[in-house]
Design a protein around this motif. Structure first.
Motif, PDB file in Angstrom:
ATOM      1  N   ALA A 172       0.826  -1.211   0.000  1.00 21.54           N
ATOM      2  CA  ALA A 172       0.000   0.000   0.000  1.00 21.54           C
ATOM      3  C   ALA A 172       0.860   1.262   0.000  1.00 21.54           C
ATOM      4  O   ALA A 172       0.580   2.217  -0.735  1.00 21.54           O
ATOM      5  CB  ALA A 172      -0.938  -0.010   1.205  1.00 21.54           C
ATOM      6  N   LEU A 173       1.912   1.274   0.813  1.00 18.53           N
ATOM      7  CA  LEU A 173       2.775   2.456   0.877  1.00 18.53           C
ATOM      8  C   LEU A 173       3.396   2.754  -0.487  1.00 18.53           C
ATOM      9  O   LEU A 173       3.537   3.911  -0.885  1.00 18.53           O
ATOM     10  CB  LEU A 173       3.871   2.254   1.925  1.00 18.53           C
ATOM     11  N   GLN A 174       3.774   1.698  -1.231  1.00 17.61           N
ATOM     12  CA  GLN A 174       4.386   1.895  -2.549  1.00 17.61           C
ATOM     13  C   GLN A 174       3.382   2.396  -3.580  1.00 17.61           C
ATOM     14  O   GLN A 174       3.628   3.393  -4.273  1.00 17.61           O
ATOM     15  CB  GLN A 174       5.000   0.583  -3.040  1.00 17.61           C
ATOM     16  N   VAL A 175       2.250   1.696  -3.689  1.00 15.70           N
ATOM     17  CA  VAL A 175       1.316   2.038  -4.766  1.00 15.70           C
ATOM     18  C   VAL A 175       0.627   3.374  -4.512  1.00 15.70           C
ATOM     19  O   VAL A 175       0.249   4.074  -5.459  1.00 15.70           O
ATOM     20  CB  VAL A 175       0.282   0.908  -4.998  1.00 15.70           C
ATOM     21  N   ILE A 176       0.471   3.748  -3.234  1.00 11.31           N
ATOM     22  CA  ILE A 176      -0.101   5.068  -2.943  1.00 11.31           C
ATOM     23  C   ILE A 176       0.858   6.167  -3.399  1.00 11.31           C
ATOM     24  O   ILE A 176       0.431   7.181  -3.966  1.00 11.31           O
ATOM     25  CB  ILE A 176      -0.447   5.193  -1.447  1.00 11.31           C
ATOM     26  N   CYS A 177       2.158   5.978  -3.183  1.00 18.73           N
ATOM     27  CA  CYS A 177       3.128   6.963  -3.672  1.00 18.73           C
ATOM     28  C   CYS A 177       3.128   7.043  -5.202  1.00 18.73           C
ATOM     29  O   CYS A 177       3.349   8.107  -5.791  1.00 18.73           O
ATOM     30  CB  CYS A 177       4.528   6.614  -3.172  1.00 18.73           C
ATOM     31  N   ALA A 178       2.844   5.921  -5.865  1.00 15.56           N
ATOM     32  CA  ALA A 178       2.866   5.884  -7.333  1.00 15.56           C
ATOM     33  C   ALA A 178       1.784   6.749  -7.957  1.00 15.56           C
ATOM     34  O   ALA A 178       1.875   7.081  -9.153  1.00 15.56           O
ATOM     35  CB  ALA A 178       2.725   4.437  -7.812  1.00 15.56           C
ATOM     36  N   VAL A 179       0.758   7.140  -7.190  1.00 18.41           N
ATOM     37  CA  VAL A 179      -0.297   7.985  -7.763  1.00 18.41           C
ATOM     38  C   VAL A 179       0.261   9.353  -8.157  1.00 18.41           C
ATOM     39  O   VAL A 179      -0.351  10.071  -8.960  1.00 18.41           O
ATOM     40  CB  VAL A 179      -1.493   8.159  -6.798  1.00 18.41           C
ATOM     41  N   LEU A 180       1.415   9.718  -7.611  1.00 23.21           N
ATOM     42  CA  LEU A 180       2.037  11.007  -7.938  1.00 23.21           C
ATOM     43  C   LEU A 180       2.592  11.039  -9.358  1.00 23.21           C
ATOM     44  O   LEU A 180       2.950  12.102  -9.867  1.00 23.21           O
ATOM     45  CB  LEU A 180       3.170  11.310  -6.945  1.00 23.21           C
ATOM     46  N   LEU A 181       2.658   9.883 -10.018  1.00 23.79           N
ATOM     47  CA  LEU A 181       3.240   9.802 -11.359  1.00 23.79           C
ATOM     48  C   LEU A 181       2.300  10.291 -12.456  1.00 23.79           C
ATOM     49  O   LEU A 181       2.722  10.438 -13.598  1.00 23.79           O
ATOM     50  CB  LEU A 181       3.660   8.354 -11.659  1.00 23.79           C
ATOM     51  N   THR A 182       1.036  10.505 -12.143  1.00 29.56           N
ATOM     52  CA  THR A 182       0.071  10.889 -13.174  1.00 29.56           C
ATOM     53  C   THR A 182      -0.882  11.954 -12.652  1.00 29.56           C
ATOM     54  O   THR A 182      -1.144  12.033 -11.444  1.00 29.56           O
ATOM     55  CB  THR A 182      -0.737   9.655 -13.641  1.00 29.56           C
TER      56      THR A 182
END
Length: 437
Positions: free
Chosen positions: A26-36
């Motif tokens: 969860a910690l990783q994929v939540i940060c990935a939302v910043l990519l778009t």
């Protein structure tokens, strides 16, 4: 006001347990939302302290967040407040949570700049960040550390793909570098990449957003950079660490528990490692059934020598379950050598187990020998404090098996990784109460 768990041990549990979503994924994929700039919907998010803190930081950062249902959030990172990233407020907020380190990769990839204070987290030994920053430098970023402010920054005019061999197979380091590389120009190859299911999940989510990643599940990732990413929907895996914790709890309390929807294919050698302690585990479709056992016997190695269980990067045994294995061994028949290789302070909670009557020899910061008592001499109830997430849940399991009433303070540490664990254990028949102290 602080909270404490009051536990009356010696209760036999029974029923179905539904594991939460995986904290580390969860910690990783939540940060990935910043990519778009497009909406990203993530389901099965565990609503635990560390994850909720990260969501709160992203919201302050300018991410628009909609809660659709429990554990189901939509994120839209169209606008980012870089003034907040450089503020004293962020220095304070970001330092409370180790997971904030993973906002650097997506910020660097999309905006070519990122800032972070020294992140917090468990005090379990050195957890170096060199892998993260060396990876960013390999892609062309300039790294700066302001020692007096304890503040990191990474800035780049452009990011260009390259080949890199990671010094260590760091999970968060690999995740950070992947998130920067998916928007870099050209091809990036990451060798000695971490390949945990959580990294695989991150890569699959990024691919559904338009990233081009090959080698998912291996230690060599090849990434072809793209100019932008789209939105997506993603579902977080069940938490393998919580699943392992409940296996240990069932064994210690001689309970019959079915863990529902465990995603067997993503558990690696976790079930087999517990089986080596003599714990019976049965697969029923995607559920895991642990029958009640009065005794369980540790298997020796084939040559008769004492069994050693050690942690290692995936697909080795996860370090997050070493404390659970240790506490379960205290009531097994036989002896076990625990070798905690990756963190030098993670075994320092064993003094509390020794106070409860466990037979443990702490050999050095990395090794402990456990002489099991075969459920013949129960652990004694006591008062103790949770030093970190994983040691905290191990002590909770010990208290659940002990005779008498135990108190565990500083349970904020347990809440950081386990969602409403007292409520969910009471549903199985546990006598556990959260009290204000």
């Amino acid at each position: 006001m602080m909270n404490t768990f009051r536990i009356k041990g010696g209760q036999t549990l029974r029923g179905d347990f539904y594991p939460q979503g995986a904290k580390n994924e969860a910690l990783q994929v939540i940060c990935a939302v910043l990519l778009t700039s497009k909406p990203v919907r993530i389901k099965n998010i565990p609503e635990i302290q560390d994850v909720l803190k990260l969501i709160e930081i992203l919201e302050t950062l300018g991410v628009k967040i909609t809660k659709n249902a429990k554990g189901d959030y939509t994120f839209c990172s169209e606008h980012i407040d870089f003034d907040y990233l450089k503020s004293n407020e962020f220095r304070r907020d970001g330092a409370k949570l180790r997971g904030t380190i993973m906002i650097l990769g997506p910020l660097l990839g999309r905006f070519k700049e990122g800032y972070i204070p020294i992140p917090g987290g468990d005090k379990i030994g050195r957890r170096r960040l060199d892998t993260h920053f060396q990876g960013f430098k390999n892609l062309g970023a300039v790294f700066t550390y302001k020692e007096e402010e304890k503040f990191y920054s990474v800035v780049a005019k452009e990011l260009k793909g390259c080949y890199m061999l990671l010094e260590e197979a760091s999970v968060t380091g690999t995740a950070n570098i992947i998130m920067a590389a998916v928007l870099a120009e050209g091809q990036t190859q990451i060798y000695n990449a971490a390949c945990e299911p959580y990294i695989q999940q991150l890569c699959k989510m990024l691919c559904s957003m338009g990233a081009k990643i090959n080698g998912i599940g291996s230690n060599l990732l090849t990434i072809e950079g793209v100019s932008q990413l789209d939105g997506t929907e993603h579902t977080v895996l069940p938490d393998m660490i919580e699943i392992g914790s409940i296996i240990g709890l069932a064994a210690m309390t001689q309970s019959e528990i079915t863990i529902k929807n465990v995603s067997w294919d993503n558990l690696g050698n976790i079930p087999d490692t517990f089986k080596r302690l003599g714990i019976r585990i049965e697969r029923k479709n995607d559920d895991m059934f642990i029958p009640s056992q009065k005794h369980y016997k540790i298997q020796n190695f084939i040559d008769g020598s004492i069994l050693t269980i050690s942690d290692a990067p995936w697909p080795g045994f996860t370090p997050d379950l070493i404390s659970i294995i240790l506490v379960v061994a205290t009531q097994a028949k036989g002896s076990l050598l625990i070798h905690q290789k990756m963190f030098e302070s993670r075994l320092f909670f064993v003094d509390k187990l020794i106070d409860m009557g466990a037979q443990i020899i702490l050999c050095d910061p990395h090794r402990a020998t456990v002489i099991g008592m075969n459920q013949e001499v129960p652990l004694r109830a006591t008062n103790m404090a949770s030093p970190d997430i994983r040691a905290g849940i191990a002590l909770l399991i010990a208290a659940m098996s002990a005779k008498g009433e135990s108190l565990i303070s500083n349970i904020y540490q347990i809440d950081r990784g386990y969602e409403n664990i007292d409520v969910r254990l009471r549903a199985l028949g546990a006598d556990i109460e959260r009290i204000a102290t």
